[in-house]
Design a protein around this motif. Structure first.
Motif, PDB file in Angstrom:
ATOM      1  N   ALA A 164      42.105  34.773  36.932  1.00  0.00           N
ATOM      2  CA  ALA A 164      40.813  35.452  36.975  1.00  0.00           C
ATOM      3  C   ALA A 164      40.549  36.313  35.747  1.00  0.00           C
ATOM      4  CB  ALA A 164      40.732  36.325  38.230  1.00  0.00           C
ATOM      5  N   GLU A 165      41.542  36.471  34.857  1.00  0.00           N
ATOM      6  CA  GLU A 165      41.348  37.349  33.700  1.00  0.00           C
ATOM      7  C   GLU A 165      40.185  36.865  32.850  1.00  0.00           C
ATOM      8  OE1 GLU A 165      43.742  39.343  29.947  1.00  0.00           O
ATOM      9  OE2 GLU A 165      44.513  37.505  30.854  1.00  0.00           O
ATOM     10  N   GLY A 166      39.292  37.805  32.541  1.00  0.00           N
ATOM     11  CA  GLY A 166      38.151  37.487  31.692  1.00  0.00           C
ATOM     12  C   GLY A 166      37.010  36.797  32.410  1.00  0.00           C
ATOM     13  N   GLY A 167      37.156  36.534  33.706  1.00  0.00           N
ATOM     14  CA  GLY A 167      36.112  35.853  34.464  1.00  0.00           C
ATOM     15  C   GLY A 167      36.229  34.341  34.354  1.00  0.00           C
ATOM     16  N   GLY A 168      35.280  33.643  34.961  1.00  0.00           N
ATOM     17  CA  GLY A 168      35.227  32.182  34.863  1.00  0.00           C
ATOM     18  C   GLY A 168      36.336  31.468  35.606  1.00  0.00           C
ATOM     19  N   LEU A 169      36.818  32.036  36.715  1.00  0.00           N
ATOM     20  CA  LEU A 169      37.961  31.456  37.434  1.00  0.00           C
ATOM     21  C   LEU A 169      37.703  30.011  37.844  1.00  0.00           C
ATOM     22  CD1 LEU A 169      40.042  33.157  40.212  1.00  0.00           C
ATOM     23  CD2 LEU A 169      39.038  30.918  40.640  1.00  0.00           C
ATOM     24  N   TYR A 170      36.539  29.738  38.410  1.00  0.00           N
ATOM     25  CA  TYR A 170      36.294  28.396  38.962  1.00  0.00           C
ATOM     26  C   TYR A 170      36.146  27.369  37.851  1.00  0.00           C
ATOM     27  CZ  TYR A 170      35.524  31.530  42.816  1.00  0.00           C
ATOM     28  OH  TYR A 170      35.692  32.527  43.737  1.00  0.00           O
ATOM     29  N   GLU A 171      35.602  27.775  36.721  1.00  0.00           N
ATOM     30  CA  GLU A 171      35.507  26.864  35.589  1.00  0.00           C
ATOM     31  C   GLU A 171      36.898  26.575  35.017  1.00  0.00           C
ATOM     32  OE1 GLU A 171      33.483  24.195  33.475  1.00  0.00           O
ATOM     33  OE2 GLU A 171      32.597  25.520  35.004  1.00  0.00           O
ATOM     34  N   LYS A 172      37.731  27.601  34.982  1.00  0.00           N
ATOM     35  CA  LYS A 172      39.089  27.406  34.463  1.00  0.00           C
ATOM     36  C   LYS A 172      39.856  26.375  35.282  1.00  0.00           C
ATOM     37  CE  LYS A 172      39.647  32.148  32.780  1.00  0.00           C
ATOM     38  NZ  LYS A 172      40.333  33.434  33.065  1.00  0.00           N
ATOM     39  N   LEU A 173      39.609  26.351  36.583  1.00  0.00           N
ATOM     40  CA  LEU A 173      40.352  25.442  37.454  1.00  0.00           C
ATOM     41  C   LEU A 173      39.996  23.976  37.217  1.00  0.00           C
ATOM     42  CD1 LEU A 173      40.423  27.393  40.858  1.00  0.00           C
ATOM     43  CD2 LEU A 173      42.281  27.092  39.194  1.00  0.00           C
ATOM     44  N   ARG A 174      38.990  23.722  36.413  1.00  0.00           N
ATOM     45  CA  ARG A 174      38.690  22.335  36.029  1.00  0.00           C
ATOM     46  C   ARG A 174      39.670  21.839  34.963  1.00  0.00           C
ATOM     47  NH1 ARG A 174      33.590  20.738  37.743  1.00  0.00           N
ATOM     48  NH2 ARG A 174      32.219  22.421  38.456  1.00  0.00           N
ATOM     49  N   ASP A 175      40.335  22.769  34.292  1.00  0.00           N
ATOM     50  CA  ASP A 175      41.199  22.451  33.159  1.00  0.00           C
ATOM     51  C   ASP A 175      42.567  21.975  33.660  1.00  0.00           C
ATOM     52  OD1 ASP A 175      42.818  22.408  30.917  1.00  0.00           O
ATOM     53  OD2 ASP A 175      42.077  24.291  30.114  1.00  0.00           O
ATOM     54  N   ASP A 213      47.836  16.495  47.747  1.00  0.00           N
ATOM     55  CA  ASP A 213      48.763  17.519  48.205  1.00  0.00           C
ATOM     56  C   ASP A 213      47.957  18.814  48.377  1.00  0.00           C
ATOM     57  OD1 ASP A 213      48.565  18.947  45.799  1.00  0.00           O
ATOM     58  OD2 ASP A 213      50.526  18.341  45.069  1.00  0.00           O
ATOM     59  N   PRO A 214      48.468  19.778  49.142  1.00  0.00           N
ATOM     60  CA  PRO A 214      47.674  20.973  49.465  1.00  0.00           C
ATOM     61  C   PRO A 214      47.188  21.743  48.245  1.00  0.00           C
ATOM     62  CG  PRO A 214      49.525  20.807  50.968  1.00  0.00           C
ATOM     63  CD  PRO A 214      49.718  19.740  49.936  1.00  0.00           C
ATOM     64  N   LEU A 215      48.019  21.890  47.203  1.00  0.00           N
ATOM     65  CA  LEU A 215      47.600  22.676  46.047  1.00  0.00           C
ATOM     66  C   LEU A 215      46.464  21.997  45.297  1.00  0.00           C
ATOM     67  CD1 LEU A 215      47.930  25.204  44.398  1.00  0.00           C
ATOM     68  CD2 LEU A 215      49.777  24.082  43.117  1.00  0.00           C
ATOM     69  N   GLU A 216      46.541  20.677  45.164  1.00  0.00           N
ATOM     70  CA  GLU A 216      45.453  19.958  44.497  1.00  0.00           C
ATOM     71  C   GLU A 216      44.159  20.101  45.302  1.00  0.00           C
ATOM     72  OE1 GLU A 216      44.390  18.159  40.987  1.00  0.00           O
ATOM     73  OE2 GLU A 216      46.383  18.839  41.610  1.00  0.00           O
ATOM     74  N   ALA A 217      44.282  20.094  46.623  1.00  0.00           N
ATOM     75  CA  ALA A 217      43.107  20.294  47.468  1.00  0.00           C
ATOM     76  C   ALA A 217      42.520  21.684  47.247  1.00  0.00           C
ATOM     77  CB  ALA A 217      43.473  20.087  48.936  1.00  0.00           C
ATOM     78  N   VAL A 218      43.377  22.690  47.112  1.00  0.00           N
ATOM     79  CA  VAL A 218      42.906  24.052  46.843  1.00  0.00           C
ATOM     80  C   VAL A 218      42.120  24.086  45.540  1.00  0.00           C
ATOM     81  CG1 VAL A 218      43.646  26.389  46.231  1.00  0.00           C
ATOM     82  CG2 VAL A 218      44.686  25.223  48.175  1.00  0.00           C
ATOM     83  N   PHE A 219      42.676  23.506  44.487  1.00  0.00           N
ATOM     84  CA  PHE A 219      41.985  23.474  43.197  1.00  0.00           C
ATOM     85  C   PHE A 219      40.590  22.847  43.340  1.00  0.00           C
ATOM     86  CE2 PHE A 219      46.353  22.983  40.956  1.00  0.00           C
ATOM     87  CZ  PHE A 219      46.508  24.353  40.889  1.00  0.00           C
ATOM     88  N   ASP A 220      40.545  21.661  43.934  1.00  0.00           N
ATOM     89  CA  ASP A 220      39.286  20.919  43.994  1.00  0.00           C
ATOM     90  C   ASP A 220      38.257  21.604  44.891  1.00  0.00           C
ATOM     91  OD1 ASP A 220      40.196  19.047  42.238  1.00  0.00           O
ATOM     92  OD2 ASP A 220      40.566  17.478  43.722  1.00  0.00           O
ATOM     93  N   LEU A 221      38.707  22.185  45.986  1.00  0.00           N
ATOM     94  CA  LEU A 221      37.767  22.852  46.885  1.00  0.00           C
ATOM     95  C   LEU A 221      37.167  24.096  46.232  1.00  0.00           C
ATOM     96  CD1 LEU A 221      39.729  22.494  50.234  1.00  0.00           C
ATOM     97  CD2 LEU A 221      37.572  21.367  49.656  1.00  0.00           C
ATOM     98  N   LEU A 222      37.983  24.852  45.517  1.00  0.00           N
ATOM     99  CA  LEU A 222      37.468  26.037  44.842  1.00  0.00           C
ATOM    100  C   LEU A 222      36.478  25.658  43.747  1.00  0.00           C
ATOM    101  CD1 LEU A 222      40.708  28.206  44.665  1.00  0.00           C
ATOM    102  CD2 LEU A 222      38.656  28.699  46.018  1.00  0.00           C
ATOM    103  N   VAL A 223      36.767  24.598  43.025  1.00  0.00           N
ATOM    104  CA  VAL A 223      35.831  24.126  42.005  1.00  0.00           C
ATOM    105  C   VAL A 223      34.537  23.651  42.658  1.00  0.00           C
ATOM    106  CG1 VAL A 223      35.415  22.303  40.307  1.00  0.00           C
ATOM    107  CG2 VAL A 223      37.592  23.551  40.297  1.00  0.00           C
ATOM    108  N   SER A 224      34.662  22.935  43.748  1.00  0.00           N
ATOM    109  CA  SER A 224      33.487  22.419  44.445  1.00  0.00           C
ATOM    110  C   SER A 224      32.592  23.538  44.958  1.00  0.00           C
ATOM    111  CB  SER A 224      33.932  21.533  45.620  1.00  0.00           C
ATOM    112  OG  SER A 224      32.838  21.213  46.457  1.00  0.00           O
ATOM    113  N   GLU A 225      33.221  24.564  45.546  1.00  0.00           N
ATOM    114  CA  GLU A 225      32.447  25.644  46.161  1.00  0.00           C
ATOM    115  C   GLU A 225      31.988  26.697  45.147  1.00  0.00           C
ATOM    116  OE1 GLU A 225      31.622  26.654  49.524  1.00  0.00           O
ATOM    117  OE2 GLU A 225      31.852  24.520  49.964  1.00  0.00           O
ATOM    118  N   GLY A 226      32.770  26.938  44.113  1.00  0.00           N
ATOM    119  CA  GLY A 226      32.411  27.984  43.157  1.00  0.00           C
ATOM    120  C   GLY A 226      32.414  29.370  43.762  1.00  0.00           C
TER     121      GLY A 226
END
Length: 540
Positions: A303-314, A369-382
């Motif tokens: 979350a440092e510097g903001g843009g957490l959900y965009e970062k998770l696309r990387d 796997d659960p962690l990949e699902a977490v990444f994708d769901l957070l990106v999807s929801e923003g």
């Protein structure tokens, strides 16, 4: 007429732990005017008389850990709290919508909040502006707040990790002093979340020294409630000692089964500190599951510097997160097995199929796997995705509730099922915490006496907040009162069906005005702003 109303022949529980007695209580204006033996106050002396017929009359409950900031913008009635008997909402864990300015980045309020509030928030340059705005819009409960520690840190430093500079620390001290003069009860940090977590112990001590100048307290969501629980508690106690101010531990708990044995040791440390003369207390909500964001499963550096959900696309960020979480000592406090994690706060239509399912089920449905699902769901929801974590022990909860220095709280906002249900599930604690204690742990299990449970809901938090004219039934105190049937009071909200109001509370008064009558909200909004001792000294 001498009185506005008399409540006659009630089983009076005064909030101070004294044995109940049958009595009459008279109200004049905003205050309790008289307390007398049952039947001794004449009906001819009051404009209105209510026969309690042996029901319990107690001080209104004070929720020292409320999250009603945004719900009150939508609906000032605070229905799910008032129907529990709550008359005072104390907010401010980590975040407050004021003061705006400094390095604080603009953000939108929750989808259920009317759009006009987003514009109003931007004009709140001092801490007190938002509380005054709440009072002007009309609210049923009294409202007060701590200054959010995350808000304070972001105001001075933005979302940058690392030590605050001397200039940034001075900005924080100034903002704290202004907030305390505006009536903040102290400062509240949630140290598992960014940017609160970016503040080190020395920084918090310096902030708390400014709080102490105004008679305030330090409130903390400990930096760890799991693997490093005892170390985190030691940090909180150290901050209190070095800054010379009282400490309140939010929602005392030990998360995950391997950490459950630590609770007895944590309680022993608090007892030891109190015996040594340190003023430290805590609160709990009566459930063995916590509620926070799905984002809490990620390291805070994301979350440092903001843009957490965009970062998770990387992919590189995902790989780094995975390596850390799967390593020998991940720096994340909220770690639970996927079958113990239940995301509920989905907003996108395409994700509604996952509401109420465990993360293990969601991952299987998605073929991930659960962690990949977490990444994708957070990106999807923003957005953070409200999530329930089933991680605590019922035995520990009973142990915590039994401590004389532990009060009851909800860690939740107040909702009306009529509008809130459409926005998805929530933790049931916002609908049932106080009746659950009175029904389950008093009436059914006998863990607490009625008088002790009421004390934990009234005078104990009132004293913690220096609100000595509330939280007790005595002449001259504010007429915040709750009348309930001790044989019927119970919670009905569940994790599967959370938007259900509690039952058994028949009447509630706030500042002498009835806001609940025969279990139904009257529409009255007599709530006032309650303030800490710094405001009183500034006013004088």
């Amino acid at each position: 007429m001498r009185y506005d109303q008399i409540i006659r022949k009630a089983r009076v529980v005064d909030g101070c732990g004294n044995p109940w007695f049958y009595g009459d209580v008279a109200v004049a204006g905003e205050t309790i005017a008289a307390v007398a033996p049952a039947g001794q106050l004449s009906a001819r002396e009051a404009r209105a008389v209510l026969e309690a017929d042996g029901r319990v009359l107690a001080p209104g409950f004070i929720d020292i850990l409320s999250h009603s900031i945004q719900p009150l913008m939508r609906d000032g009635r605070c229905l799910s709290k008032v129907t529990q008997g709550v008359t005072t909402e104390i907010m401010g864990e980590a975040w407050t919508p004021a003061p705006q300015g400094g390095q604080i980045a603009p953000r939108k309020l929750a989808p259920y909040v009317p759009e006009a509030w987003n514009e109003r928030v931007r004009s709140w340059r001092r801490f007190g502006d938002w509380l005054e705005a709440m009072a002007r819009r009309g609210v049923s409960p009294n409202v007060g707040s701590f200054l959010g520690g995350g808000t304070l840190r972001e105001y001075a430093c933005g979302m940058r990790m690392g030590k605050a500079s001397r200039e940034e620390l001075e900005v924080m001290r100034r903002v704290v002093r202004e907030a305390m003069e505006d009536g903040a009860f102290g400062v509240s940090y949630a140290l598992i979340y960014p940017p609160d977590d970016y503040a080190d112990t020395d920084e918090i001590v310096e902030v708390c020294k400014a709080v102490a100048e105004h008679g305030g307290i330090y409130v903390t969501h400990l930096r760890s409630e799991s693997d490093r629980l005892l170390e985190a508690l030691d940090e909180a106690l150290e901050i209190g000692r070095r800054a010379n101010l009282p400490v309140q531990v939010y929602h005392l708990k030990a998360s995950r089964e391997d950490n459950w044995p630590k609770m007895a040791r944590a309680i022993a440390r608090i007892d030891q500190a109190r015996k040594a003369g340190q003023d430290v207390t805590a609160d709990v909500y009566p459930y063995t599951a916590s509620g926070t964001g799905l984002t809490a499963m990620l390291p805070n550096w994301v979350a440092e510097g903001g843009g957490l959900y965009e970062k998770l696309r990387d992919p590189a960020v995902r790989a780094r997160v995975r390596a850390e979480l799967e390593g020998p000592s991940p720096d994340v406090d909220t770690r639970s097995r996927a079958e113990h994690v239940m995301p509920v706060g989905f907003q996108k239509p395409e994700n509604q199929v996952y509401v109420g399912r465990r993360l293990s089920q969601i991952a299987a449905m998605r073929g991930q796997d659960p962690l990949e699902a977490v990444f994708d769901l957070l990106v999807s929801e923003g957005q953070r995705i409200g999530t329930i974590y089933f991680s605590m022990s019922e035995d520990n909860l009973r142990l915590e509730l039994s401590q004389p220095w532990v009060m009851v709280s909800t860690d939740a906002g107040g909702f009306d099922p009529e509008w809130a249900r459409a926005h998805g599930p929530v933790h049931p604690r916002g609908y049932g915490s106080y009746p659950r204690v009175l029904g389950r742990y008093v009436r059914e299990e006998g863990l607490l006496s009625l008088e002790e449970a009421v004390r934990k809901m009234t005078s104990l938090p009132a004293n913690r907040l220096s609100l000595f004219d509330r939280g007790r039934i005595a002449p001259g105190c504010k007429a915040d009162l709750v009348l309930f049937d001790p044989d019927a009071i119970t919670d009905r909200a569940t994790f599967e069906d959370p938007h259900r109001l509690s039952v058994g509370v028949d009447a509630v008064w706030v500042n002498g005005v009835r806001v609940l009558e025969e279990g139904q909200h009257t529409g009255a909004t007599p709530g006032q702003v309650v303030r800490g001792p710094g405001w009183r000294s500034a006013a004088s």
